[in-house]
Scaffold this motif. Structure first.
Motif, PDB file in Angstrom:
ATOM      1  N   ARG A 101     -13.030   4.561   1.776  1.00  0.00           N
ATOM      2  CA  ARG A 101     -11.344   3.999   1.712  1.00  0.00           C
ATOM      3  C   ARG A 101     -10.796   4.729   0.377  1.00  0.00           C
ATOM      4  O   ARG A 101     -11.151   4.579  -0.650  1.00  0.00           O
ATOM      5  CB  ARG A 101     -11.676   2.374   1.572  1.00  0.00           C
ATOM      6  CG  ARG A 101     -10.207   1.830   1.680  1.00  0.00           C
ATOM      7  CD  ARG A 101     -10.205   0.255   1.371  1.00  0.00           C
ATOM      8  NE  ARG A 101     -11.152  -0.393   2.509  1.00  0.00           N
ATOM      9  CZ  ARG A 101     -10.380  -0.755   3.649  1.00  0.00           C
ATOM     10  NH1 ARG A 101      -9.392  -0.217   3.855  1.00  0.00           N
ATOM     11  NH2 ARG A 101     -11.180  -1.219   4.497  1.00  0.00           N
ATOM     12  N   ARG A 144      -2.341   5.609   1.255  1.00  0.00           N
ATOM     13  CA  ARG A 144      -2.256   4.294   0.757  1.00  0.00           C
ATOM     14  C   ARG A 144      -2.801   3.939  -0.647  1.00  0.00           C
ATOM     15  O   ARG A 144      -3.969   4.326  -0.710  1.00  0.00           O
ATOM     16  CB  ARG A 144      -3.135   3.422   2.129  1.00  0.00           C
ATOM     17  CG  ARG A 144      -2.646   3.523   3.293  1.00  0.00           C
ATOM     18  CD  ARG A 144      -3.149   2.709   4.569  1.00  0.00           C
ATOM     19  NE  ARG A 144      -2.720   3.353   5.769  1.00  0.00           N
ATOM     20  CZ  ARG A 144      -3.332   2.909   6.986  1.00  0.00           C
ATOM     21  NH1 ARG A 144      -4.526   2.162   6.891  1.00  0.00           N
ATOM     22  NH2 ARG A 144      -2.943   3.605   8.120  1.00  0.00           N
ATOM     23  N   LYS A 152      -9.148  -9.524   5.572  1.00  0.00           N
ATOM     24  CA  LYS A 152     -10.398  -9.177   5.109  1.00  0.00           C
ATOM     25  C   LYS A 152     -11.045 -10.194   4.351  1.00  0.00           C
ATOM     26  O   LYS A 152     -12.420  -9.644   3.626  1.00  0.00           O
ATOM     27  CB  LYS A 152     -10.116  -7.901   4.598  1.00  0.00           C
ATOM     28  CG  LYS A 152      -9.454  -6.847   5.455  1.00  0.00           C
ATOM     29  CD  LYS A 152      -9.984  -5.666   5.744  1.00  0.00           C
ATOM     30  CE  LYS A 152      -9.581  -4.680   6.674  1.00  0.00           C
ATOM     31  NZ  LYS A 152      -8.281  -4.888   7.058  1.00  0.00           N
ATOM     32  N   GLU A 180       0.884  -1.151   0.025  1.00  0.00           N
ATOM     33  CA  GLU A 180      -0.048   0.086   0.107  1.00  0.00           C
ATOM     34  C   GLU A 180       0.777   1.147   0.244  1.00  0.00           C
ATOM     35  O   GLU A 180       0.281   2.502   0.029  1.00  0.00           O
ATOM     36  CB  GLU A 180      -0.989  -0.140   1.190  1.00  0.00           C
ATOM     37  CG  GLU A 180      -2.017  -1.249   1.237  1.00  0.00           C
ATOM     38  CD  GLU A 180      -3.112  -1.186   2.367  1.00  0.00           C
ATOM     39  OE1 GLU A 180      -4.019  -2.018   2.264  1.00  0.00           O
ATOM     40  OE2 GLU A 180      -2.624  -0.519   3.358  1.00  0.00           O
ATOM     41  N   GLU A 193      -4.809   1.780  -1.994  1.00  0.00           N
ATOM     42  CA  GLU A 193      -5.784   0.610  -1.847  1.00  0.00           C
ATOM     43  C   GLU A 193      -6.881   0.844  -2.891  1.00  0.00           C
ATOM     44  O   GLU A 193      -6.743   1.594  -3.667  1.00  0.00           O
ATOM     45  CB  GLU A 193      -6.528   0.813  -0.351  1.00  0.00           C
ATOM     46  CG  GLU A 193      -5.448   0.837   0.826  1.00  0.00           C
ATOM     47  CD  GLU A 193      -6.369   0.619   2.171  1.00  0.00           C
ATOM     48  OE1 GLU A 193      -6.786  -0.260   2.149  1.00  0.00           O
ATOM     49  OE2 GLU A 193      -6.176   1.702   2.685  1.00  0.00           O
TER      50      GLU A 193
HETATM   51 MG    MG Z   1      -6.005  -1.061   5.859  1.00  0.00          MG
END
Ligand code: MG
Ligand code: ATP
Length: 434
Positions: free
Chosen positions: A122, A114, A213, A66, A116
């Motif tokens: 997010r 990050r 996750k 990330e 992601e």
């Molecule tokens: Mg995370």
């Protein structure tokens, strides 16, 4: 026309009126930090890559996949946009020997980066409110920080039923070694159920598998041996003391033995504040104790504890469950019907601003100030409570007309320009939302 340029994917612009919600939130945060005696710190957005590799652990989601890392084209240094706040703050404390005179409580409002998959809650650039208590062995300070988070939720008007506290202890390194062996045995016995990440981490960092996750992994994660069963007396006593403090103030929590957090630096207390209102982005705040990090980064042994709260997620949660703050407006909109009035209007507005009144002056091109009607429309749309009208007749008398825009009366009063100081305060609204 030249080609349009767009923001980087997953990185958001925050414009009015949304930015007003951010400022409102940040004001609540600043007030909270003052109440708890936390001092503000600011550290660089860019740090040496090695800081995060050493600080967070090589086998973590952040470090493995990330980080925005790059080489400084001037000197070849390996640099990284900070993906979290704690490592940089600890580096700064060590570098400046800042704890020389004793422990410190600090907070920071940070942009983090990050790489992601962007989705609601997010992002690739996001923001955290971060608090750190450096040089405190706790457990009282662990509890203090958890309570700060509750206090902020209260200040924001977020009903308690929508956010709850999950708590666990990660014990000490020796306890984790024993647990690790049991974990490896468990996952090896179910090797065919492991995804690629888990297979890779089985030997290097099996605890990380608990933070998976992947829904397909949840059953095997659920069945894994629990670190709690490997904790010694001192670790259990620390957890019990944190619990006793929370019980004493009536804060309910859920012990979650599978809560491990995403960084390797944690020990003993770890916690998350979780909501069911944001789907799989349900963690709004996460933190814990990191007594080993100072040494890992070349400092003296220094116990510490901290948390990071996701600002975007908090604002999404607010939107979902709480009354929204009013968009702040100015006190006064200054209407300038004719260009000759401009110098007087400017001077009067400056005097009002110096007295603390919020003034928005009608802006126009050099030629056209727009009709009175269109200026009044703008005054209305601005949300101002008063319009100031610098008309030619008023100016000839050395006066300005003040018109009430919000109380329904539409009342107009004339005031002497030479006495601005005596009536300025009558235009000020009470501060909203504080
Ligand atoms: Mg995370
Ligand atoms: P998650 O499990 O959701 O990925 P995390 O464990 O990686 O979160 P931390 O590194 O502990 O999160 O950061 C603390 C808080 O920062 C999270 O609880 C969340 O509110 C917020 N956060 C983390 N990653 C992001 C992101 N990519 N975008 C927005 N907020 C984030």
């Amino acid at each position: 026309m030249a080609d349009k340029l767009n923001a980087v994917k997953g990185m958001n612009d925050i414009l009015p009126p949304e930015s007003a919600r951010w400022e409102w939130f940040e004001a609540k945060v600043r007030a909270l930090m003052a109440r708890y005696g936390y001092a503000n710190v600011r550290t660089p957005v860019v740090e040496p890559t090695a800081l995060f590799v050493r600080g967070l652990g090589e086998v973590t989601d952040i470090v493995e996949k990330e980080m925005y890392s790059f080489e400084d084209s001037m000197n070849g240094d390996r640099l990284t946009l900070r993906p979290e706040a704690t490592a940089g703050i600890v580096r700064a404390m060590i570098e400046h020997n800042a704890l020389y005179n004793g422990p410190m409580r600090v907070w920071s409002n940070v942009s983090l980066f990050r790489h992601e998959r962007p989705q609601k809650g997010r992002y690739r650039q996001f923001h955290q409110i971060d608090v750190e208590a450096l040089g405190f062995a706790g457990p009282d300070v662990d509890a203090e920080q958890i309570l700060m988070c509750r206090a902020l939720l209260l200040d924001l008007g977020i009903p308690a039923e929508h956010v709850w506290l999950e708590l666990n202890s990660l014990g000490q390194p020796a306890e984790r070694t024993a647990h690790r062996a049991a974990l490896i045995a468990h996952f090896e016995a179910h090797a065919d159920a492991l995804d690629d990440d888990a297979k890779r981490r089985l030997q290097s960092n099996p605890l990380r598998i608990l933070d998976s996750k992947n829904p397909a992994m949840q059953a095997i994660v659920e069945a894994a041996p629990q670190l709690m069963d490997f904790l010694g007396e001192a670790s259990l006593a620390h957890l019990a003391a944190v619990r006793a403090a929370l019980d004493a103030v009536g804060l309910a929590y859920r012990i979650n033995p599978r809560l491990v957090r995403g960084m390797d630096y944690y020990n003993l207390t770890v916690f998350e504040w979780v909501t069911d209102k944001l789907g799989s982005q349900g963690t709004v705040c996460g933190g814990g104790r990191y007594d080993g990090l100072f040494e890992q980064l070349g400092g003296k042994p220094t116990p510490a504890v901290g948390w990071g709260m996701g600002v975007e997620r908090m604002l999404l949660l607010l939107e979902a469950v709480a009354a929204q703050p009013a968009v702040p407006t100015v006190d006064v909109y200054a209407i300038v019907p004719v260009a000759q009035a401009l110098p007087t209007a400017l001077a009067t507005c400056e005097a009002l601003r110096a007295a603390g009144v919020e003034v928005l002056m009608h802006g126009a091109g050099a030629e056209s100030w727009g009709s009175m009607k269109s200026q009044f429309k703008k005054a209305d749309a601005s949300g101002a409570r008063h319009a100031l009208i610098f008309g030619a007749d008023e100016l000839a008398r050395g006066e300005v007309t003040i018109k009430a825009l919000r109380d329904g009366s539409g009342a107009q009063t004339a005031r002497a320009l030479s006495e601005v100081a005596t009536w300025a305060a009558t235009l000020q609204s009470p501060a909203p939302n504080h």
